[in-house]
Write an enzyme that holds these catalytic residues in place. Structure first.
Site, PDB file in Angstrom:
ATOM      1  N   HIS C  58       0.908  -1.166   0.023  1.00 15.69           N
ATOM      2  CA  HIS C  58      -0.097   0.079  -0.015  1.00 15.69           C
ATOM      3  C   HIS C  58       0.936   1.428  -0.094  1.00 15.69           C
ATOM      4  O   HIS C  58       0.680   2.324  -0.853  1.00 15.69           O
ATOM      5  CB  HIS C  58      -1.064   0.111   1.217  1.00 15.69           C
ATOM      6  CG  HIS C  58      -1.924   1.247   1.262  1.00 15.69           C
ATOM      7  ND1 HIS C  58      -3.205   0.915   0.701  1.00 15.69           N
ATOM      8  CD2 HIS C  58      -2.005   2.416   1.649  1.00 15.69           C
ATOM      9  CE1 HIS C  58      -4.003   1.768   0.647  1.00 15.69           C
ATOM     10  NE2 HIS C  58      -3.162   2.762   1.508  1.00 15.69           N
ATOM     11  N   HIS C 104     -10.956   2.238  -1.070  1.00 16.78           N
ATOM     12  CA  HIS C 104     -10.802   1.574   0.393  1.00 16.78           C
ATOM     13  C   HIS C 104     -11.604   0.504   0.092  1.00 16.78           C
ATOM     14  O   HIS C 104     -12.718   0.216   0.817  1.00 16.78           O
ATOM     15  CB  HIS C 104     -11.715   2.525   1.004  1.00 16.78           C
ATOM     16  CG  HIS C 104     -10.965   2.978   2.359  1.00 16.78           C
ATOM     17  ND1 HIS C 104     -11.429   3.287   3.543  1.00 16.78           N
ATOM     18  CD2 HIS C 104      -9.713   2.809   2.748  1.00 16.78           C
ATOM     19  CE1 HIS C 104     -10.635   3.366   4.464  1.00 16.78           C
ATOM     20  NE2 HIS C 104      -9.405   3.269   3.952  1.00 16.78           N
ATOM     21  N   ARG C 125      -9.105  14.487   2.440  1.00 14.37           N
ATOM     22  CA  ARG C 125      -8.091  15.099   3.273  1.00 14.37           C
ATOM     23  C   ARG C 125      -6.663  15.158   2.123  1.00 14.37           C
ATOM     24  O   ARG C 125      -6.037  15.996   2.091  1.00 14.37           O
ATOM     25  CB  ARG C 125      -7.451  14.194   4.424  1.00 14.37           C
ATOM     26  CG  ARG C 125      -8.458  14.505   5.550  1.00 14.37           C
ATOM     27  CD  ARG C 125      -7.677  14.046   6.759  1.00 14.37           C
ATOM     28  NE  ARG C 125      -7.251  12.551   6.832  1.00 14.37           N
ATOM     29  CZ  ARG C 125      -8.463  11.640   7.018  1.00 14.37           C
ATOM     30  NH1 ARG C 125      -9.372  11.879   6.984  1.00 14.37           N
ATOM     31  NH2 ARG C 125      -8.047  10.203   6.709  1.00 14.37           N
ATOM     32  N   ASP C 277      -1.380  14.741   5.360  1.00 10.97           N
ATOM     33  CA  ASP C 277      -2.448  14.301   6.012  1.00 10.97           C
ATOM     34  C   ASP C 277      -1.804  12.837   6.627  1.00 10.97           C
ATOM     35  O   ASP C 277      -0.966  12.145   6.101  1.00 10.97           O
ATOM     36  CB  ASP C 277      -3.897  14.184   5.238  1.00 10.97           C
ATOM     37  CG  ASP C 277      -3.757  12.993   4.484  1.00 10.97           C
ATOM     38  OD1 ASP C 277      -2.947  12.775   3.411  1.00 10.97           O
ATOM     39  OD2 ASP C 277      -4.475  12.051   4.790  1.00 10.97           O
ATOM     40  N   SER C 322      -6.139   6.318  13.090  1.00  6.13           N
ATOM     41  CA  SER C 322      -7.322   7.228  13.642  1.00  6.13           C
ATOM     42  C   SER C 322      -7.403   8.305  12.443  1.00  6.13           C
ATOM     43  O   SER C 322      -6.389   8.940  12.119  1.00  6.13           O
ATOM     44  CB  SER C 322      -7.206   7.935  14.859  1.00  6.13           C
ATOM     45  OG  SER C 322      -7.045   6.949  16.001  1.00  6.13           O
ATOM     46  N   GLN C 323      -8.649   8.671  12.319  1.00  4.39           N
ATOM     47  CA  GLN C 323      -8.934   9.564  11.036  1.00  4.39           C
ATOM     48  C   GLN C 323      -8.983  11.052  11.576  1.00  4.39           C
ATOM     49  O   GLN C 323      -8.813  11.491  12.654  1.00  4.39           O
ATOM     50  CB  GLN C 323     -10.602   9.357  10.476  1.00  4.39           C
ATOM     51  CG  GLN C 323     -10.526   7.783  10.030  1.00  4.39           C
ATOM     52  CD  GLN C 323      -9.621   7.716   8.794  1.00  4.39           C
ATOM     53  OE1 GLN C 323     -10.230   8.093   7.776  1.00  4.39           O
ATOM     54  NE2 GLN C 323      -8.809   6.832   9.005  1.00  4.39           N
TER      55      GLN C 323
END
Lengths: 229, 80, 750
Positions: C58, C104, C125, C277, C322-323
């Site tokens: 990824h 996703h 983001r 981000d 965590s977003q």
């Protein structure tokens, strides 16, 4: 006409309504942050759409407790007109400025779509450029627009002509087919007793230009300008 | 002191989410499920030792923010 | 600095690194050997976690890198190509469009609502990190067979999740595509795209600069969400995937909306040096990439990271996903200015470290060093694989004569218009706010591309429009990846063209199976070759993208799906056209040549139950010639409506135009045309458009002069679709069939 548009954390249609007001009046409205309980005097207060506080707890519940809403209640009592759209409608019902409440859509889903509205009265600041019975096309975009009030309240709203708009079919028939959210008696918008506060779920601010959603909402803003200038 | 607040829709107010939950449960092989009403459960930590005072404050919290008394009922439970 | 020389201390209860722990981190024994060589000692757990995240498929693109390099990425209007958070192109008037598409897939299969929601949050983001205000979202979704027991639940959750996030953010979701195929039964695809606008002179990048500058953490607090998410996103699924639920992140679009407004407010000052981000692999990849791109080192004081849960350790903090978090390098002395902005928006703000000149990432925890990694070798020594690949051979061409003509023409058209791939997706896009911001000129289903007004910077100037689309025909790619790759790019280019806009650039989202299988790697290679050729010929560079591999369940791969997101510009939005046929008396002109290509067509699949043959060939020179001609005609004001001919062929394209605008047509196959009627009307030959025009004769004449095949098929009018000698169908019947399938499917109970 001088207008103020309130901004809460999570508001997101404040720009759309500001754009519509600027288009009609030629001047930008004042944007008022939710902490500002002492904003400049204006002819109109707009409570815009969005997801104030993320719609957490209940839509509009937390925004209704903000300093700016305490001031809005004071000014509304003095007769300053308040236009509350979508999440704004939810906020002013939570704040007690309008009767009833907005519940989850009957089909439980968010819905963004053009709807047809029957104008119930032309006798108000907000609807004076429309004819009573006229059918207009404007969009809705909400998950909690299912208007509810108890029977006593509903009767009082009917008796005093406090219903502003009802969802209808394109030919004006008021029945289940044109109702996007299950609202009681197809109610899309209501007034307070003096018709100086109006709340509605649909977005007239997204229907002010022919190429961008049609222009049936424009007369609402033009009517306000005429009445308040 | 810890407090628990339950917020539920008043009887007679349509609860589409409750209906959907009931429907799903029936579908999942729980035919015994009839009417379903859903609500909110809120747990609060309070800096207050007097139960009566706490209860009065909580009542105010519910009326002011936690519940919409047009359509919702609430109940308050004090723990420890 | 003495700090840097200290070997890291072991944390209490820290296990020794065993081969099993290495394997659990997705590192091969050879990759772990490289870790040992770089470190000169055994790594601590947190260090191992960092290697694992940075070298995951990824984050490292280790299997795809050698191929991605073959895509064209440059053009005079490209400001920033691949390698940053998103691609940036110049759209004139001092404005830039910033966009990217990202997958996703695995998280959305495990928890459809949150997986899809955080997919949207992540791509938003990526775009606003670079200084843009997002103006539109799109998404490309692929689900399994509608009859598969999980499909309905997945559709419902994914759509609600995309809507839940985008609607709350106040960004219109204006376009996309949804397909169904059994190959996605155990591995759906959720590809989300965001387009934003920024002043061209004020783009923000990730490269850190300025030794000593503070490293600032803003946004939400860090919890234990999605630990190992990046590793999970690159691992093949097996039956116990459902057990992996706890690693899926939960999104909070309300906080992201605040973060967007706060970041844009800070970006309007001069305080920011670099910003990144925290997406996949969270604090690890963001801090690492900022330092690496700037050629610097970084000290991160992990105990200063705002934490949501108690008892969190350095390993969890570095790998949490965590977003709604950002990492910023500020100019010295601007901390208070920035803090005030983030506090106004009720967000966390913490200085958690600073930049150094050591080219090392040093992690401290309450005064102890717990990690100390040299940065450059992690990049230069990162694994890159030239995996073996075998190209898919071109299947035999299906002869139209071997395909039966429909016995019942009306039934065949109704069946196509209501098949899952072609049926109306209104049930989906009515759950997305596609009108907010008041700039949506072409709504979903009203045109081949979505069209959004770009708020003009200059007063009184005409408004330009950005056209955007997402396209891929996976069954073509499966049949012959090279042709399919070419076709995906060509169709995106065509859809932008069909509204009158000039296609400018592409973002690609490459969804494939397990790259360790040569035939899958061959699909990837073939698709890239086709895409590269198409992007080059059409002047359509790739400026951003994302690769998602290992999309397999129990060894069964998905259809290879290189989704193409594309953006184009039209100088005067008032000149754009949609595909709705709203007026009678217009000439209906078919542009492009129809040979009647039925191989891999929807007619062949839906009417004859055959998924076979070579896909329609894509002649890029013809594609460009025909498209440029159509765009010119639109600019001349001769076109009332335009629709490209793709899935389902000519008759489906006409039916779509008719029901969208509520006006019928009466047409016929041109006299003397020798193509069998079912191939003429259902064939999927490329580079074709249907135009409705009040000056059809002028268009046909101009086409002749330009060497573009064009033929007048008939005229608009009435309330039926009439093909002389073949069928006459009331539009209300077509509309009913087209619109009934998805709502009916979604409300049915198993």
């Amino acid at each position: 006409m001088k207008a103020a548009v309130l901004v809460f954390p999570g508001s997101n249609r404040e720009g759309d309504v500001a754009q519509a007001i600027e288009l009609v009046t030629g001047r930008k409205p004042q944007m008022v942050w939710h902490c500002d309980g002492d904003f400049e005097k204006t002819d109109l207060i707009v409570v815009p759409g969005g997801f104030s506080y993320g719609d957490y707890l209940r839509c509009g519940a937390m925004a209704a407790q903000s300093p700016v809403m305490a001031e809005v209640k004071k000014r509304a009592a003095q007769g300053v007109p308040v236009l509350a759209i979508c999440n704004g409608f939810q906020i002013v019902t939570e704040a007690g400025l309008l009767p009833g409440t907005l519940m989850r859509n009957a089909h439980l889903k968010f819905v963004c779509s053009d709807v047809h509205l029957k104008v119930e009265t032309s006798q108000s600041l907000f609807t004076n450029r429309y004819q009573a019975g006229q059918v207009i096309r404007v969009p809705v975009a909400h998950a909690e627009g299912n208007y509810f009030a108890d029977e006593t309240t509903l009767k009082r709203l009917e008796d005093r002509g406090q219903i502003a708009f009802r969802y209808c079919a394109p030919d004006g028939t008021v029945d289940g087919t044109g109702n996007p959210n299950g609202s009681i008696q197809n109610i899309a918008g209501v007034f307070n007793e003096t018709k100086t506060v109006m709340g509605l779920m649909p977005h007239p601010e997204n229907a002010v230009e022919p190429m961008f959603g049609g222009s049936d909402g424009k007369a609402l803003f033009e009517g306000l300008v005429e009445a308040l200038t | 002191m810890k407090a628990r607040v339950h917020v539920t829709l008043k009887n007679g107010v349509l609860d589409p989410q409750g209906k959907a939950i009931g429907h799903s449960l029936n579908r999942l092989g729980f035919p015994e499920v009839g009417d379903v009403r859903q609500g909110k459960f809120i747990e609060l930590e309070l800096a207050e030792t007097d139960k009566a005072k706490a209860k009065a404050r909580l009542d105010e919290m519910c009326r002011k923010l936690l519940a919409n008394t047009v359509i919702e009922n609430y109940s308050i439970e004090l723990v420890g | 600095m003495s700090l840097e020389k200290n070997p890291p201390v072991k944390l209490p209860n820290e296990p020794a690194i065993t081969p099993q722990i290495v394997a659990e981190h997705g590192l091969s024994p050879a990759e772990y050997e490289s870790v040992l060589a770089i470190m000169g000692r055994a790594p601590t757990m947190v260090e191992l976690g960092i290697f694992s995240a940075m070298w995951s498929e990824h984050c490292s693109y280790k299997s795809s890198k050698v191929w991605l390099k073959k895509l064209p990425t440059k053009a005079p209007w490209v400001i920033q190509g691949p390698g940053e958070n998103a691609g940036v192109i110049d759209i004139g008037d001092g404005q830039a469009a910033i966009f990217k598409m990202e997958s996703h897939n695995h998280p959305s299969y495990i928890e459809p609502y949150q997986g899809a929601a955080t997919g949207v949050g992540g791509i938003l983001r990526d775009v606003f990190t670079m200084g843009a205000r997002p103006i539109a979202n799109l998404n490309a979704l692929r689900f399994g067979d509608p009859s598969h027991p999980k499909t309905r639940h997945l559709v419902s959750g994914v759509v609600a999740g995309i809507g839940g996030y985008g609607n709350c953010m106040g960004i219109p979701t204006v376009g996309g595509e949804t397909n169904f195929h059994a190959a996605y039964n155990g591995n759906i695809l959720v590809n989300a795209m965001t387009v934003g606008i920024a002043p061209a002179h004020r783009i923000f990048y990730a490269a850190a600069a300025g030794v000593g500058n503070p490293l600032v953490y803003v946004g939400s607090k860090t919890g234990r969400d999605g630990i190992h998410g990046a590793t999970m996103a690159s691992t093949e699924f097996n039956e116990d995937s459902e057990e992996k639920r706890p690693t899926v992140q939960v999104g909070d679009p309300f906080v992201e909306k605040l973060l967007l407004e706060a970041c844009l407010e800070l970006m309007a000052t001069d305080a920011i040096v670099a910003i990144q981000d925290m997406g996949a692999a969270g604090l690890t990849s963001s801090s690492f990439e900022m330092a690496a791109k700037g050629g610097l080192g970084v000290v991160v004081e992990l105990d200063k990271v705002p934490m949501r849960e108690t008892g969190m350790n350095p390993y969890e903090l570095m790998l949490s996903e965590s977003q709604e978090r950002m990492l910023i390098v500020l100019k010295p002395g601007r901390e208070e200015l920035a803090r005030k902005i983030f506090e106004k928006w009720e967000l966390d703000f913490a200085v958690i470290g600073h930049l150094t000149d050591t080219q090392r990432m040093v992690l401290s925890w309450h005064g102890d060093i717990v990690g100390n990694i040299p940065i450059p070798p992690l990049v230069t020594e990162a694994p890159v694989y030239e995996r073996p690949w075998t190209l898919t051979p071109l299947p035999p061409v299906v002869d139209a004569a071997s395909v039966p003509a429909p016995k019942d023409w009306r039934g065949s058209l109704l069946a196509l218009m209501s098949c899952p791939d072609l049926a109306s997706k209104a049930w989906i896009w009515h759950q997305y706010d596609h009108l907010i911001m008041g700039n949506t000129a072409i709504r979903p289903q009203d045109g081949d591309a979505a069209l959004v007004r770009v708020p003009s910077s200059a007063k009184g100037a005409g408004h330009k429009g950005l056209a955007m689309t997402s396209d891929c025909t996976p069954r073509y790619v499966q049949a012959h990846p090279e042709t399919g790759g070419r076709q995906a790019v060509a169709e995106a280019w065509r859809n932008i063209t069909a509204v009158g806009a000039l296609p400018l650039a592409v973002t690609d989202n490459m969804n494939f199976g397990n790259p360790q299988k040569p035939e899958i790697m061959g699909q990837f290679a073939g698709a890239i070759m086709g895409m590269a050729e198409a992007c080059t010929t059409l002047d359509f560079p790739v400026v951003s993208g994302n690769v998602s591999l290992y999309n397999e369940t129990e060894g069964r791969p998905i259809l290879p799906t290189p989704t193409i997101g594309a953006v184009g510009v039209i100088a005067d939005i008032a000149k754009a056209v949609g595909s709705r046929l709203t007026e009678g008396g217009l000439g209906i002109v078919l542009i492009g040549e129809t040979k009647g290509w039925l191989g891999q067509s929807l007619y062949l699949r839906e009417a004859c139950g055959r998924e076979e043959g070579a896909p329609p060939p894509v002649d890029l020179v013809v594609e460009r010639r025909n498209g440029d001609f159509v765009r010119d005609q639109i600019a001349l004001g001769r076109v009332d409506a335009c629709h490209d001919v793709s899935d389902g062929g000519l008759l489906v394209a006409l039916a779509e135009m008719c029901i969208a605008g509520g006006t019928g047509v009466e047409i016929a196959q041109p006299a003397g045309n020798a193509v069998p009627s079912h191939a003429f009307f259902y064939g999927e030959d490329q580079a074709r458009y249907v135009i409705a025009s009040g000056s059809a004769d002028d268009i046909v004449e101009a086409a002749k002069a330009a060497g573009v095949p064009a033929v007048l098929l008939g005229y608009s009018g009435g309330a039926s679709l009439v093909v002389n000698g073949l069928l006459s169908l009331p539009l209300s019947d077509i509309k009913a069939a087209h619109e009934a399938w998805l709502p009916g499917y979604m409300s049915a109970t198993e």
